[in-house]
Design an enzyme around this catalytic site. Structure first.
Site, PDB file in Angstrom:
ATOM      1  N   LYS A  20       0.842  -1.148  -0.062  1.00 28.26           N
ATOM      2  CA  LYS A  20      -0.042  -0.211  -0.050  1.00 28.26           C
ATOM      3  C   LYS A  20       0.889   1.342   0.049  1.00 28.26           C
ATOM      4  CE  LYS A  20       0.842   1.045   4.578  1.00 28.26           C
ATOM      5  NZ  LYS A  20       1.492   2.169   5.146  1.00 28.26           N
ATOM      6  N   PRO A 105       9.222  -4.118   0.527  1.00 26.15           N
ATOM      7  CA  PRO A 105      10.580  -3.756   1.176  1.00 26.15           C
ATOM      8  C   PRO A 105      10.056  -4.007   2.858  1.00 26.15           C
ATOM      9  CG  PRO A 105       9.435  -1.673   0.151  1.00 26.15           C
ATOM     10  CD  PRO A 105       8.932  -2.862  -0.381  1.00 26.15           C
ATOM     11  N   VAL A 106      10.923  -4.463   3.522  1.00 22.23           N
ATOM     12  CA  VAL A 106      10.675  -4.617   4.798  1.00 22.23           C
ATOM     13  C   VAL A 106      11.143  -3.370   5.753  1.00 22.23           C
ATOM     14  CG1 VAL A 106      11.584  -6.156   7.076  1.00 22.23           C
ATOM     15  CG2 VAL A 106      11.474  -7.211   4.789  1.00 22.23           C
ATOM     16  N   GLY A 108       9.345  -0.858   5.295  1.00 16.47           N
ATOM     17  CA  GLY A 108       9.627   0.247   4.379  1.00 16.47           C
ATOM     18  C   GLY A 108       8.394   1.375   4.342  1.00 16.47           C
ATOM     19  N   GLY A 109       7.404   1.142   5.306  1.00 10.38           N
ATOM     20  CA  GLY A 109       6.345   1.713   5.399  1.00 10.38           C
ATOM     21  C   GLY A 109       5.129   1.629   4.324  1.00 10.38           C
ATOM     22  N   MET A 110       5.376   0.505   3.649  1.00  9.33           N
ATOM     23  CA  MET A 110       4.185  -0.077   2.604  1.00  9.33           C
ATOM     24  C   MET A 110       3.476  -1.426   3.222  1.00  9.33           C
ATOM     25  SD  MET A 110       6.230   0.373  -0.628  1.00  9.33           S
ATOM     26  CE  MET A 110       4.696   0.624  -1.638  1.00  9.33           C
ATOM     27  N   ALA A 111       3.533  -1.584   4.619  1.00  8.32           N
ATOM     28  CA  ALA A 111       2.874  -2.570   5.256  1.00  8.32           C
ATOM     29  C   ALA A 111       2.974  -4.005   4.499  1.00  8.32           C
ATOM     30  CB  ALA A 111       1.358  -2.340   5.143  1.00  8.32           C
ATOM     31  N   GLY A 112       4.408  -4.389   4.193  1.00  8.66           N
ATOM     32  CA  GLY A 112       4.719  -5.673   3.937  1.00  8.66           C
ATOM     33  C   GLY A 112       4.332  -6.791   5.181  1.00  8.66           C
ATOM     34  N   ALA A 115       0.688  -7.360   4.959  1.00  5.99           N
ATOM     35  CA  ALA A 115       0.163  -7.827   3.617  1.00  5.99           C
ATOM     36  C   ALA A 115       0.332  -9.317   3.847  1.00  5.99           C
ATOM     37  CB  ALA A 115       1.078  -7.278   2.556  1.00  5.99           C
ATOM     38  N   ASP A 147      -2.812  -2.489   9.980  1.00  2.21           N
ATOM     39  CA  ASP A 147      -2.653  -2.262   8.475  1.00  2.21           C
ATOM     40  C   ASP A 147      -3.155  -3.607   7.941  1.00  2.21           C
ATOM     41  OD1 ASP A 147      -1.996   0.324   8.621  1.00  2.21           O
ATOM     42  OD2 ASP A 147       0.061   0.013   8.168  1.00  2.21           O
TER      43      ASP A 147
END
Ligand code: ATP
Length: 309
Positions: A20, A105-106, A108-112, A115, A147
């Protein structure tokens, strides 16, 4: 130690789950439960992890890909927690081997991690035939983390509460992004604490509030107006923790992006581009500058977690 059963090896479910980007992140007051009140607009993009759930005896997690070596494979892995929680709720044995292939990315601010938890819920519910409804999985997701619900839903959505109360947002067309991945991570907790510190010292703006201008621009499919409305209250905190990100953001804008923003708690930076060609050009030229580890192009919105095999 997980053992593969001799007769059930055909039982495999593969789920693809998106990362995200927060197009708007308003961080409000700190609540009694230690979480901040959020008003955010998530967009799911086609940078995706894959979680494969295989019938097994016992629970185990194996990870490959982006940052995998740095991650726990035991009960601290959020995918492990998702599988055990679902098994408990559905009153089934937590028998599964989870193979997670990471591209997100771990830290990384993209909620990996979130997810992966969302994908695990869907993969295990399918493998174990729990007959869970989407609403039940969304509720479980909300309990696992703020998230986790959004990657199940996907698309573009307004998140309130801790970010887990979701309302789909109408958008027109596709948005083309370039992601600048960093060589380091930022813990979301550290970013929120830094924002509290900056606000207490009067060095960070008040909460951005409602994303009305952005929602209107998304409805119209107007990338220029979406770019002008991108907002992230955590950006000053991420920049305080990682000042080098200022150069990354400046480079993306110099090289022609419509707008650039830190993703969530950072350190990934997202640049909005006019079209796919502009995004490919920017990804190549930004990668040639010494301002990030690598770049990726991504398109959104895309659907949430789905079974692909
Ligand atoms: P958010 O955007 O939700 O704040 P993030 O993208 O910044 O999250 P994640 O990649 O989700 O960060 O990971 C945060 C931390 O969670 C990691 O540093 C790691 O220690 C832990 N973690 C546990 N399980 C996982 C997983 N499956 N994938 C990634 N991180 C995991």
């Amino acid at each position: 130690m997980v053992r593969m059963p001799s007769v059930d090896s055909a039982h495999t479910v593969r789920v693809r789950v998106p990362a995200k980007i927060n197009l708007h992140l308003s961080v409000g007051a700190l609540r009694g439960d230690g979480f901040h009140e959020l008003m955010t607009v998530f967009q799911a993009v086609d940078l995706a992890d894959e979680v494969t759930a295989r019938a097994a005896l016992g629970l185990a997690v194996r990870m490959t890909g982006e940052g995998a070596a740095t991650l726990p494979s035991g009960s601290e892995n959020i995918a492990w927690r998702a599988a055990s929680r679902l098994a408990e709720d559905a009153a089934v044995a937590p028998d599964v081997l989870l193979e997670i292939s990471k591209a997100i990315p771990v830290a990384g601010g993209m909620a990996g991690g979130s997810a992966d938890a969302a994908a695990t819920l869907l993969a295990c519910a399918t493998l174990w035939r729990t007959r869970s409804t989407k609403a039940e999985l969304l509720d479980l997701a909300g309990l696992l983390g703020s998230d986790v619900a959004f990657p199940l839903l996907g698309g573009t959505a307004l998140g309130t509460g801790r970010g887990e109360v979701l309302t789909p947002v109408l958008t027109t067309g596709e948005f083309h992004w370039v992601l600048a991945l960093a060589a380091f991570g930022i813990s979301a907790g550290d970013a929120y604490r830094e924002l509290d510190r900056l606000r207490a010292a009067g060095n960070a703006p008040e909460p951005a509030g409602k994303p009305e201008v952005l929602l209107d621009a998304l409805r119209a499919g107007d990338a220029q107006r979406v770019g002008a409305a991108l907002t992230n209250d955590l950006q000053p905190a991420a920049l305080a923790l990682a000042p080098a990100l200022r150069r990354t953001l400046a480079a993306g804008l110099d090289l022609g992006a419509i707008a650039g923003i830190v993703c969530g708690s950072g350190p990934t930076c997202a640049f909005l581009c006019a079209d796919a060609r502009a995004a490919n050009r920017l990804a190549a030229s930004l990668a040639a500058e010494d301002v990030c580890r690598t770049t990726r192009v991504a398109t959104g919105p895309v659907p949430g977690a789905r079974v692909v095999a």
